[in-house]
Design a protein around this motif. Structure first.
Motif, mmCIF file in Angstrom:
data_model
loop_
_atom_site.group_PDB
_atom_site.id
_atom_site.type_symbol
_atom_site.label_atom_id
_atom_site.label_comp_id
_atom_site.label_asym_id
_atom_site.label_seq_id
_atom_site.Cartn_x
_atom_site.Cartn_y
_atom_site.Cartn_z
ATOM 1 N N PRO A 172 13.378 33.216 34.894
ATOM 2 C CA PRO A 172 13.620 33.627 36.286
ATOM 3 C C PRO A 172 14.966 33.149 36.811
ATOM 4 O O PRO A 172 15.350 31.988 36.603
ATOM 5 N N ARG A 173 15.658 34.055 37.476
ATOM 6 C CA ARG A 173 16.880 33.739 38.226
ATOM 7 C C ARG A 173 16.740 34.446 39.567
ATOM 8 O O ARG A 173 16.934 35.639 39.664
ATOM 9 N N ASN A 174 16.352 33.672 40.584
ATOM 10 C CA ASN A 174 15.931 34.262 41.859
ATOM 11 C C ASN A 174 16.964 34.072 42.960
ATOM 12 O O ASN A 174 17.592 33.011 43.057
ATOM 13 N N ASN A 175 17.113 35.099 43.782
ATOM 14 C CA ASN A 175 17.876 34.976 45.025
ATOM 15 C C ASN A 175 16.905 34.547 46.117
ATOM 16 O O ASN A 175 15.842 35.159 46.285
ATOM 17 N N ILE A 176 17.266 33.493 46.843
ATOM 18 C CA ILE A 176 16.385 32.971 47.896
ATOM 19 C C ILE A 176 17.160 32.922 49.210
ATOM 20 O O ILE A 176 18.260 32.366 49.265
ATOM 21 N N GLU A 177 16.576 33.505 50.249
ATOM 22 C CA GLU A 177 17.202 33.530 51.566
ATOM 23 C C GLU A 177 16.422 32.607 52.502
ATOM 24 O O GLU A 177 15.200 32.727 52.641
ATOM 25 N N PHE A 178 17.137 31.677 53.136
ATOM 26 C CA PHE A 178 16.515 30.742 54.075
ATOM 27 C C PHE A 178 17.000 31.050 55.496
ATOM 28 O O PHE A 178 18.189 31.288 55.721
ATOM 29 N N GLU A 179 16.061 31.037 56.430
ATOM 30 C CA GLU A 179 16.395 31.258 57.838
ATOM 31 C C GLU A 179 15.833 30.097 58.654
ATOM 32 O O GLU A 179 14.631 30.009 58.897
ATOM 33 N N LYS A 180 16.704 29.172 59.020
ATOM 34 C CA LYS A 180 16.316 27.975 59.766
ATOM 35 C C LYS A 180 15.157 27.248 59.082
ATOM 36 O O LYS A 180 14.147 26.905 59.720
ATOM 37 N N ALA A 181 15.315 27.038 57.793
ATOM 38 C CA ALA A 181 14.311 26.304 57.014
ATOM 39 C C ALA A 181 14.523 24.804 57.177
ATOM 40 O O ALA A 181 15.659 24.326 57.224
ATOM 41 N N ARG A 182 13.433 24.071 57.277
ATOM 42 C CA ARG A 182 13.530 22.624 57.473
ATOM 43 C C ARG A 182 14.140 21.955 56.241
ATOM 44 O O ARG A 182 13.709 22.200 55.121
#
Length: 358
Positions: A172-182
């Motif tokens: 696995p090689r994943n793109n991860i998008e965070f939006e105001k993640a702690r």
């Protein structure tokens, strides 16, 4: 190697050999968790943790052994990423979480803000091609915005998987998008991008070294066992010459990774790691071409083991810095050493490494 390193090598080699066949058949998170639990019980991921806290108090030379064996056995688990991440967390006094930890490079434009009510730090931004991002518990990354350069730890599940695809070996090689993640924790770090790239490059180059050795071994055994025109392929001078070139490439990368690990233990390794990753990347093309040429059609079949190593090699050479990235890094360091004398620069580094061995 020291007696302790020989024991480490023997132990890890036996465990990885047992896991290797199962790792290649991993299809579900259940399988992943089972295999990961086996490694955690052995404590390999705690290599750098002090002995009084249940670890091994290991060195980067010790880590190189594990990285090498991971590549040699084609282990399909983020054990190397977890070892590197735990070392970085330990160095910056960040509490180490449970489970697999991966390393991700943040995209330009990421930012850190503060929650007005709780005062917690929040991260917004994307990470691209995160190794094992979909199956790791946490990810170690960085952010260099107006708030300053920081090393940050995030929960993978706090982000959204937005794409990405497996590498050539199916990992696995994943793109991860965070939006105001702690942000679980953070630490100030000058040039965090370069630091993560450097550690990742040492890891990948050591894995490349192991995979090259396995591909070479398979190639040698195949030419001994396969006959054409009444004699083994290994008896043909053209085949012997190609395998000799392959062996040279493999030995060069092996020596380079040993030197880079030793330099990192000394605390000054950017030059050696840049040279090592560049050398490893350039070896991949020549070595994999020879491996598949001497194997012929069987080398491309799914049932034969060669592709487990060559596909990883093709993937790893572009991760944590491709040829251009490390060529530029190496060139800048050479030019910077020009005024004081490049020869003195090289010999001083060599002398320091020799003194450590003694």
């Amino acid at each position: 190697m020291t007696e302790q390193q020989l024991l480490l090598q023997e132990t890890v080699d036996n465990v990885f050999e047992e896991l290797a066949a199962n790792d290649r058949c991993l299809q579900s998170s259940c399988d992943f968790n089972s295999q990961w639990h086996t490694l955690q019980n052995l404590g390999i991921d705690n290599l750098f943790i002090p002995e009084n806290k249940g670890g091994f108090s290991g060195s980067w030379e010790d880590a190189r052994i594990i990285f090498y064996l991971s590549g040699r056995h084609g282990i399909a688990l983020p054990i190397c990423e977890t070892i590197v991440a735990k070392k970085l967390l330990l160095d910056h006094n960040i509490p180490i979480p449970q489970g697999a930890i991966t390393i991700g490079m943040s995209n330009p434009g990421c930012s850190i803000s503060k929650d007005r009510r709780s005062g917690e730090l929040l991260f917004s931004g994307g990470l691209s091609a995160v190794p094992w991002g979909s199956q790791s518990s946490t990810v170690l990354t960085f952010c260099d915005d107006k708030a300053g350069n920081k090393l940050i730890l995030l929960k993978c599940k706090d982000g959204q998987l937005t794409g990405g695809r497996p590498n050539e070996a199916g990992e696995p090689r994943n793109n991860i998008e965070f939006e105001k993640a702690r942000v679980l924790d953070s630490a100030a770090l000058p040039e965090p991008f370069q630091h993560l790239m450097k550690m990742g490059a040492l890891m990948r180059a050591s894995q490349i070294s192991g995979a090259l050795d396995s591909a070479l071994h398979l190639s040698i055994m195949h030419t001994k066992n396969r006959s054409q025109f009444g004699r083994p392929l290994a008896k043909f001078q053209a085949i012997q010459q190609q395998l000799a070139i392959f062996a040279e490439e493999s030995a060069a990368v092996n020596c380079a990774t040993r030197s880079a690990a030793r330099s990192e233990d000394l605390g000054d390794s950017l030059f050696e790691i840049a040279a090592t990753k560049l050398r490893a990347n350039r070896s991949v093309g020549a070595a994999t071409s020879i491996a598949h040429q001497v194997h012929g059609a069987i080398g491309f079949t799914r049932e034969y083991d060669l592709h487990h190593f060559t596909q990883r090699l093709w993937s790893w050479r572009s991760e944590f810095g491709n040829d251009r990235f490390w060529s530029e890094s190496l060139g800048k360091q050479v030019l910077a050493a020009k005024e004081s004398g490049f020869w003195q620069f090289i010999t001083a580094r060599s002398d320091a490494s020799t003194e450590q061995q003694e």
